[in-house]
Design a protein around this motif. Structure first.
Motif, PDB file in Angstrom:
ATOM      1  N   ARG A 129      21.908 -28.099 -49.629  1.00  0.00           N
ATOM      2  CA  ARG A 129      20.500 -27.876 -49.536  1.00  0.00           C
ATOM      3  C   ARG A 129      20.253 -25.956 -49.275  1.00  0.00           C
ATOM      4  O   ARG A 129      20.480 -25.207 -47.897  1.00  0.00           O
ATOM      5  CB  ARG A 129      20.089 -28.405 -48.393  1.00  0.00           C
ATOM      6  N   VAL A 130      19.498 -25.868 -49.646  1.00  0.00           N
ATOM      7  CA  VAL A 130      18.774 -24.580 -48.762  1.00  0.00           C
ATOM      8  C   VAL A 130      16.961 -24.498 -48.128  1.00  0.00           C
ATOM      9  O   VAL A 130      15.578 -25.070 -49.399  1.00  0.00           O
ATOM     10  CB  VAL A 130      18.320 -23.405 -50.379  1.00  0.00           C
ATOM     11  N   ARG A 131      16.997 -23.811 -47.285  1.00  0.00           N
ATOM     12  CA  ARG A 131      15.813 -23.537 -46.963  1.00  0.00           C
ATOM     13  C   ARG A 131      15.141 -22.418 -46.925  1.00  0.00           C
ATOM     14  O   ARG A 131      15.963 -21.480 -46.734  1.00  0.00           O
ATOM     15  CB  ARG A 131      15.775 -23.714 -45.493  1.00  0.00           C
TER      16      ARG A 131
ATOM     17  N   ASP B  71      25.511 -28.214 -46.538  1.00  0.00           N
ATOM     18  CA  ASP B  71      25.779 -29.321 -47.770  1.00  0.00           C
ATOM     19  C   ASP B  71      25.242 -28.709 -48.592  1.00  0.00           C
ATOM     20  O   ASP B  71      24.752 -29.716 -50.004  1.00  0.00           O
ATOM     21  CB  ASP B  71      25.102 -30.526 -47.445  1.00  0.00           C
TER      22      ASP B  71
ATOM     23  N   TYR C  40      21.089 -20.982 -46.592  1.00  0.00           N
ATOM     24  CA  TYR C  40      22.111 -22.235 -46.711  1.00  0.00           C
ATOM     25  C   TYR C  40      22.692 -22.929 -46.042  1.00  0.00           C
ATOM     26  O   TYR C  40      23.142 -22.542 -44.951  1.00  0.00           O
ATOM     27  CB  TYR C  40      23.145 -21.256 -47.819  1.00  0.00           C
TER      28      TYR C  40
ATOM     29  N   THR D 200      17.331 -27.604 -56.052  1.00  0.00           N
ATOM     30  CA  THR D 200      18.142 -25.877 -55.847  1.00  0.00           C
ATOM     31  C   THR D 200      19.390 -26.267 -55.018  1.00  0.00           C
ATOM     32  O   THR D 200      19.846 -24.976 -54.727  1.00  0.00           O
ATOM     33  CB  THR D 200      17.150 -25.957 -54.386  1.00  0.00           C
ATOM     34  N   GLN D 201      19.565 -27.186 -55.581  1.00  0.00           N
ATOM     35  CA  GLN D 201      20.620 -27.879 -54.337  1.00  0.00           C
ATOM     36  C   GLN D 201      21.874 -27.404 -54.704  1.00  0.00           C
ATOM     37  O   GLN D 201      21.838 -27.184 -56.066  1.00  0.00           O
ATOM     38  CB  GLN D 201      21.168 -28.689 -53.941  1.00  0.00           C
ATOM     39  N   GLN D 202      23.314 -26.725 -54.450  1.00  0.00           N
ATOM     40  CA  GLN D 202      23.995 -26.007 -54.543  1.00  0.00           C
ATOM     41  C   GLN D 202      23.845 -24.435 -55.631  1.00  0.00           C
ATOM     42  O   GLN D 202      24.597 -24.057 -56.908  1.00  0.00           O
ATOM     43  CB  GLN D 202      25.312 -26.978 -55.423  1.00  0.00           C
TER      44      GLN D 202
ATOM     45  N   GLU E 234      12.967 -30.381 -54.451  1.00  0.00           N
ATOM     46  CA  GLU E 234      14.629 -30.058 -54.024  1.00  0.00           C
ATOM     47  C   GLU E 234      15.683 -30.260 -54.537  1.00  0.00           C
ATOM     48  O   GLU E 234      17.055 -29.757 -53.911  1.00  0.00           O
ATOM     49  CB  GLU E 234      14.466 -30.480 -52.067  1.00  0.00           C
ATOM     50  N   ASN E 235      15.718 -30.896 -55.432  1.00  0.00           N
ATOM     51  CA  ASN E 235      17.393 -31.411 -55.583  1.00  0.00           C
ATOM     52  C   ASN E 235      17.426 -30.344 -56.898  1.00  0.00           C
ATOM     53  O   ASN E 235      19.134 -30.430 -56.872  1.00  0.00           O
ATOM     54  CB  ASN E 235      16.846 -32.744 -56.296  1.00  0.00           C
TER      55      ASN E 235
END
Length: 297
Positions: free
Chosen positions: A128-130, A126, A123, A150-152, A147-148
């Motif tokens: 974002r999650v790798r 910002d 994490y 998975t954010q937060q 990806e959008n």
């Protein structure tokens, strides 16, 4: 002990949803205001399906001021372990601040019928999650989660932790948490069912008053295009999961609430998870030590 309820001759070729159940228990294990002296809790659970003990799990949570570490090890046992060998190890680490839980890293590894499966989530600041996942989504007939979406989000363990910290501050179990487990994106919807009584059982070390939380599942993305019959399903669509009922209560005097019981349904009968042991040790390190993974038998 002799069990009279028979299991089916063959289980579905899919990781059991019991893994999620175990994950829920692990994350609940001590999620309260940071103690003056950090604590480590070791919790043992036994999962019964249709009245038969099929799986053992161990959760270890280390909580110090501002940081947490949660590990879960689980494996099928006995006859089911020989018929359907499955094991998993999960670990989440992160921080707890004024704005809630902030995961840093989540890892999960397991073996299902000889095939290894791994997930690593890192994490960024910002949100974002790798993601590193094996096998990749294309080999499992599923689309990658955008990806959008998975954010937060939270990993399953950190997500339950966040809900319980909110409940500790007077919000009860009422909360919706966005979850991303590396393969799927879904919402965990928690509903507070109030205080109830957990009856005495020879399978459990706990009986008495407990808070009941109901957990529902809302699929978002990353599911198989051609669904197979899931472990939990009695009929209907693939996402028609029955709710999970979770009971939380102190097991040691004025100690923190712990998960003491879980119930849900499956295609093979009722699923009941019992707390069979709870041990606490004081932890004086400033940061939680990351437990080494291990097998449970």
């Amino acid at each position: 002990m002799t069990h009279r309820t028979a299991l089916p001759a063959q289980l579905p070729a899919k990781r059991p949803s019991v893994a999620l159940i175990v994950g829920l228990f692990a994350a609940v294990a001590g999620l309260f205001s940071p103690p003056a002296l950090a604590q480590r809790w070791q919790l043992d659970y036994r999962v019964h399906v249709g009245g038969v003990a099929v799986l053992d799990a161990q959760a270890e949570l280390t909580l110090t001021e501002g940081r947490y570490s949660v590990q879960v090890n689980a494996a099928t046992d006995g006859f089911l372990g020989r018929l359907f060998p499955w094991e998993t190890q999960s670990l989440s680490v992160g921080t707890v601040g004024p704005d809630g839980v902030v995961p840093i890293r989540h890892t999960q590894s397991g073996v299902l019928r000889g095939s290894p499966r791994t997930v690593t989530l890192d994490y960024g600041p910002d949100g974002r999650v790798r993601t590193q996942v094996s096998p990749p989504p294309e080999e499992e007939d599923r689309d990658p989660v955008p990806e959008n979406l998975t954010q937060q989000s939270r990993d399953p363990l950190s997500g339950v932790l966040e809900m319980l910290l909110a409940g500790f501050h007077g919000e009860g179990c009422q909360r919706t948490v966005p979850i991303y487990d590396g393969r799927r994106r879904y919402d965990m919807i928690f509903t507070d069912r109030g205080m109830t009584t957990v009856g005495a059982s020879r399978h459990s070390v706990f009986s008495g008053a407990a808070r009941q939380c109901r957990v529902s599942h809302k699929p978002i993305a990353g599911y198989e295009r051609t669904p197979r019959q899931p472990f939990w399903q009695r009929g209907g669509g693939r996402e028609e999961r029955p709710p999970v009922d979770l009971w939380i209560a102190p097991v040691e005097g004025a100690g923190p609430p712990l998960p003491v019981r879980l119930e849900t349904d499956s295609g093979f009968g009722g699923v009941v998870v019992h707390l069979i042991a709870a041990r606490k040790t004081d932890q004086t390190a400033e940061r939680p030590a990351e437990p080494a993974p291990g097998r449970i038998r």
